[in-house]
Design a protein around this motif. Structure first.
Motif, mmCIF file in Angstrom:
data_model
loop_
_atom_site.group_PDB
_atom_site.id
_atom_site.type_symbol
_atom_site.label_atom_id
_atom_site.label_comp_id
_atom_site.label_asym_id
_atom_site.label_seq_id
_atom_site.Cartn_x
_atom_site.Cartn_y
_atom_site.Cartn_z
ATOM 1 N N ALA A 167 0.873 -1.180 0.000
ATOM 2 C CA ALA A 167 0.000 0.000 0.000
ATOM 3 C C ALA A 167 0.905 1.222 0.000
ATOM 4 O O ALA A 167 1.741 1.395 0.897
ATOM 5 C CB ALA A 167 -0.907 -0.002 1.222
ATOM 6 N N ILE A 168 0.749 2.050 -1.016
ATOM 7 C CA ILE A 168 1.608 3.223 -1.184
ATOM 8 C C ILE A 168 0.833 4.479 -0.789
ATOM 9 O O ILE A 168 -0.304 4.690 -1.215
ATOM 10 C CB ILE A 168 2.095 3.362 -2.639
ATOM 11 N N VAL A 169 1.476 5.321 0.012
ATOM 12 C CA VAL A 169 0.854 6.551 0.502
ATOM 13 C C VAL A 169 1.670 7.752 0.059
ATOM 14 O O VAL A 169 2.896 7.767 0.197
ATOM 15 C CB VAL A 169 0.754 6.550 2.051
ATOM 16 N N PHE A 170 0.985 8.744 -0.502
ATOM 17 C CA PHE A 170 1.605 10.020 -0.837
ATOM 18 C C PHE A 170 0.990 11.102 0.042
ATOM 19 O O PHE A 170 -0.229 11.167 0.201
ATOM 20 C CB PHE A 170 1.369 10.382 -2.309
ATOM 21 N N THR A 171 1.837 11.957 0.606
ATOM 22 C CA THR A 171 1.350 13.108 1.368
ATOM 23 C C THR A 171 1.907 14.387 0.755
ATOM 24 O O THR A 171 2.980 14.375 0.140
ATOM 25 C CB THR A 171 1.780 13.039 2.849
ATOM 26 N N ASP A 172 1.178 15.475 0.946
ATOM 27 C CA ASP A 172 1.586 16.757 0.354
ATOM 28 C C ASP A 172 1.106 17.881 1.257
ATOM 29 O O ASP A 172 -0.057 17.900 1.671
ATOM 30 C CB ASP A 172 0.965 16.878 -1.046
ATOM 31 N N ILE A 173 1.992 18.819 1.591
ATOM 32 C CA ILE A 173 1.616 19.954 2.433
ATOM 33 C C ILE A 173 0.898 20.993 1.587
ATOM 34 O O ILE A 173 1.412 21.427 0.555
ATOM 35 C CB ILE A 173 2.853 20.597 3.103
ATOM 36 N N VAL A 174 -0.273 21.385 2.013
ATOM 37 C CA VAL A 174 -1.088 22.350 1.274
ATOM 38 C C VAL A 174 -0.463 23.740 1.356
ATOM 39 O O VAL A 174 -0.130 24.229 2.433
ATOM 40 C CB VAL A 174 -2.524 22.388 1.842
ATOM 41 N N GLY A 175 -0.277 24.372 0.195
ATOM 42 C CA GLY A 175 0.233 25.739 0.153
ATOM 43 C C GLY A 175 1.692 25.884 0.536
ATOM 44 O O GLY A 175 2.146 26.989 0.886
ATOM 45 N N TYR A 176 2.464 24.787 0.433
ATOM 46 C CA TYR A 176 3.858 24.856 0.887
ATOM 47 C C TYR A 176 4.715 25.788 0.029
ATOM 48 O O TYR A 176 5.566 26.510 0.550
ATOM 49 C CB TYR A 176 4.472 23.456 0.901
ATOM 50 N N THR A 177 4.492 25.788 -1.284
ATOM 51 C CA THR A 177 5.308 26.619 -2.179
ATOM 52 C C THR A 177 5.210 28.096 -1.795
ATOM 53 O O THR A 177 6.214 28.811 -1.761
ATOM 54 C CB THR A 177 4.859 26.431 -3.637
ATOM 55 N N ALA A 178 3.986 28.534 -1.496
ATOM 56 C CA ALA A 178 3.792 29.931 -1.099
ATOM 57 C C ALA A 178 4.461 30.212 0.243
ATOM 58 O O ALA A 178 5.093 31.267 0.434
ATOM 59 C CB ALA A 178 2.302 30.250 -1.020
ATOM 60 N N LYS A 179 4.342 29.261 1.164
ATOM 61 C CA LYS A 179 4.972 29.437 2.483
ATOM 62 C C LYS A 179 6.483 29.522 2.350
ATOM 63 O O LYS A 179 7.134 30.346 2.988
ATOM 64 C CB LYS A 179 4.579 28.275 3.410
ATOM 65 N N MET A 180 7.045 28.672 1.501
ATOM 66 C CA MET A 180 8.496 28.664 1.300
ATOM 67 C C MET A 180 8.947 29.950 0.620
ATOM 68 O O MET A 180 10.024 30.486 0.921
ATOM 69 C CB MET A 180 8.883 27.449 0.448
ATOM 70 N N GLY A 181 8.136 30.460 -0.294
ATOM 71 C CA GLY A 181 8.475 31.699 -0.976
ATOM 72 C C GLY A 181 8.471 32.897 -0.056
ATOM 73 O O GLY A 181 9.284 33.819 -0.207
ATOM 74 N N ASN A 182 7.575 32.879 0.920
ATOM 75 C CA ASN A 182 7.488 33.994 1.863
ATOM 76 C C ASN A 182 8.564 33.946 2.940
ATOM 77 O O ASN A 182 9.065 34.983 3.374
ATOM 78 C CB ASN A 182 6.106 34.008 2.526
ATOM 79 N N ASP A 183 8.895 32.712 3.363
ATOM 80 C CA ASP A 183 9.856 32.588 4.463
ATOM 81 C C ASP A 183 10.516 31.212 4.367
ATOM 82 O O ASP A 183 9.925 30.202 4.777
ATOM 83 C CB ASP A 183 9.133 32.744 5.809
ATOM 84 N N GLU A 184 11.734 31.165 3.842
ATOM 85 C CA GLU A 184 12.423 29.883 3.648
ATOM 86 C C GLU A 184 12.679 29.167 4.966
ATOM 87 O O GLU A 184 12.541 27.949 5.071
ATOM 88 C CB GLU A 184 13.746 30.102 2.914
ATOM 89 N N GLU A 185 13.080 29.916 5.974
ATOM 90 C CA GLU A 185 13.379 29.301 7.271
ATOM 91 C C GLU A 185 12.122 28.659 7.860
ATOM 92 O O GLU A 185 12.171 27.539 8.390
ATOM 93 C CB GLU A 185 13.921 30.358 8.232
ATOM 94 N N ALA A 186 10.986 29.368 7.739
ATOM 95 C CA ALA A 186 9.731 28.822 8.242
ATOM 96 C C ALA A 186 9.321 27.591 7.433
ATOM 97 O O ALA A 186 8.774 26.621 7.969
ATOM 98 C CB ALA A 186 8.631 29.877 8.179
ATOM 99 N N GLY A 187 9.607 27.615 6.113
ATOM 100 C CA GLY A 187 9.287 26.470 5.265
ATOM 101 C C GLY A 187 10.086 25.246 5.645
ATOM 102 O O GLY A 187 9.552 24.126 5.694
ATOM 103 N N LEU A 188 11.364 25.422 5.924
ATOM 104 C CA LEU A 188 12.207 24.294 6.336
ATOM 105 C C LEU A 188 11.778 23.762 7.705
ATOM 106 O O LEU A 188 11.799 22.549 7.946
ATOM 107 C CB LEU A 188 13.669 24.737 6.377
ATOM 108 N N GLN A 189 11.382 24.648 8.590
ATOM 109 C CA GLN A 189 10.907 24.240 9.904
ATOM 110 C C GLN A 189 9.614 23.430 9.771
ATOM 111 O O GLN A 189 9.380 22.481 10.528
ATOM 112 C CB GLN A 189 10.670 25.468 10.790
ATOM 113 N N LEU A 190 8.801 23.790 8.774
ATOM 114 C CA LEU A 190 7.547 23.074 8.534
ATOM 115 C C LEU A 190 7.824 21.624 8.133
ATOM 116 O O LEU A 190 7.135 20.697 8.582
ATOM 117 C CB LEU A 190 6.746 23.788 7.441
ATOM 118 N N LEU A 191 8.844 21.436 7.284
ATOM 119 C CA LEU A 191 9.218 20.075 6.893
ATOM 120 C C LEU A 191 9.706 19.265 8.091
ATOM 121 O O LEU A 191 9.390 18.076 8.219
ATOM 122 C CB LEU A 191 10.317 20.122 5.824
#
Length: 223
Positions: A9-33
């Motif tokens: 059973a294969i599962v894919f997950t994806d953070i909603v709106g991550y690209t925008a979050k990373m564009g606004n604040d890279e440090e916050a985006g990395l912390q989110l990961l």
């Protein structure tokens, strides 16, 4: 590691709106990961799954069977609904895959990747194969999303949205009527009904008294 073929059973997950979050604040985006990784790792272990790799803000996971994969996804979405650090889309498909060098290949992976975008933020989308494998194994409520065209997949795929406390489900009727083709059909039908209503209502606006008066027709006379 030699190639090994098996059902998983294969599962894919994806953070909603991550690209925008990373564009606004890279440090916050990395912390989110990092937050996502710390949240998911113990739940993956609980259901005997494996984190195969991270793809940007996405994560590819493998489980021995569909019930474990679905229960993992449900627990993750329920925890996120309470803590709300971010939202995930989750897609699940079960099929024949090939494991080699800590990676996974095959149609099972490709279809799972196409199933995931059909989920809404905070939701879980599963294929028909997964639903058939879990419906008699664990308590599960679903909403049929109908048959969808998945990129790179010849046959239409029957998909389902998982229901549960804290798990968001899409309004299937809203999604249906917002499709361009359906909207064009609705507009045409409304226009047809409007024209028909005008056509059949015109006689009722004619004054009966005027229409009952004698009429006189004058024709050209020739001597």
């Amino acid at each position: 590691m030699p190639a090994v073929r098996k059902l998983a059973a294969i599962v894919f997950t994806d953070i909603v709106g991550y690209t925008a979050k990373m564009g606004n604040d890279e440090e916050a985006g990395l912390q989110l990961l990092k937050t996502k990784r710390e949240l998911l790792q113990p739940i993956v272990k609980k259901f005997e799954g494996t984190i195969l790799k991270e793809l940007g803000d996405g994560m590819l996971l493998s489980f021995n069977n569909s019930p474990d994969a679905v229960q993992f996804a449900m627990e993750v979405q329920q925890i996120l609904a309470e803590k709300k650090p971010f939202e995930l889309r989750i897609g699940i498909h079960a099929g024949d895959v090939i494991f080699e060098n800590n990676d996974v290949f095959g149609d099972g992976v490709n279809i799972a990747a196409r199933v995931q975008p059909n989920s809404i933020p905070g939701g879980i989308c599963i294929s028909k194969t997964v639903y058939e494998q879990v419906q008699n194994q664990i308590p599960l409520e679903v909403i049929s999303l109908g048959k969808r065209k998945l990129k790179g997949v010849k046959k239409l795929a029957q998909l389902y949205a998982v229901k549960g406390n804290g798990i968001k489900t899409q309004n299937i009727y809203h999604r249906y009527i917002t499709r361009p083709r359906v909207q064009r059909s609705i507009y045409s039908l409304v226009s047809l009904i409007f024209c028909a209503a005008i056509y059949f209502s015109v006689p009722y606006f004619v004054n009966d008294e005027i229409s009952s008066l004698p009429s006189l027709g004058i024709l050209q006379l020739k001597n």
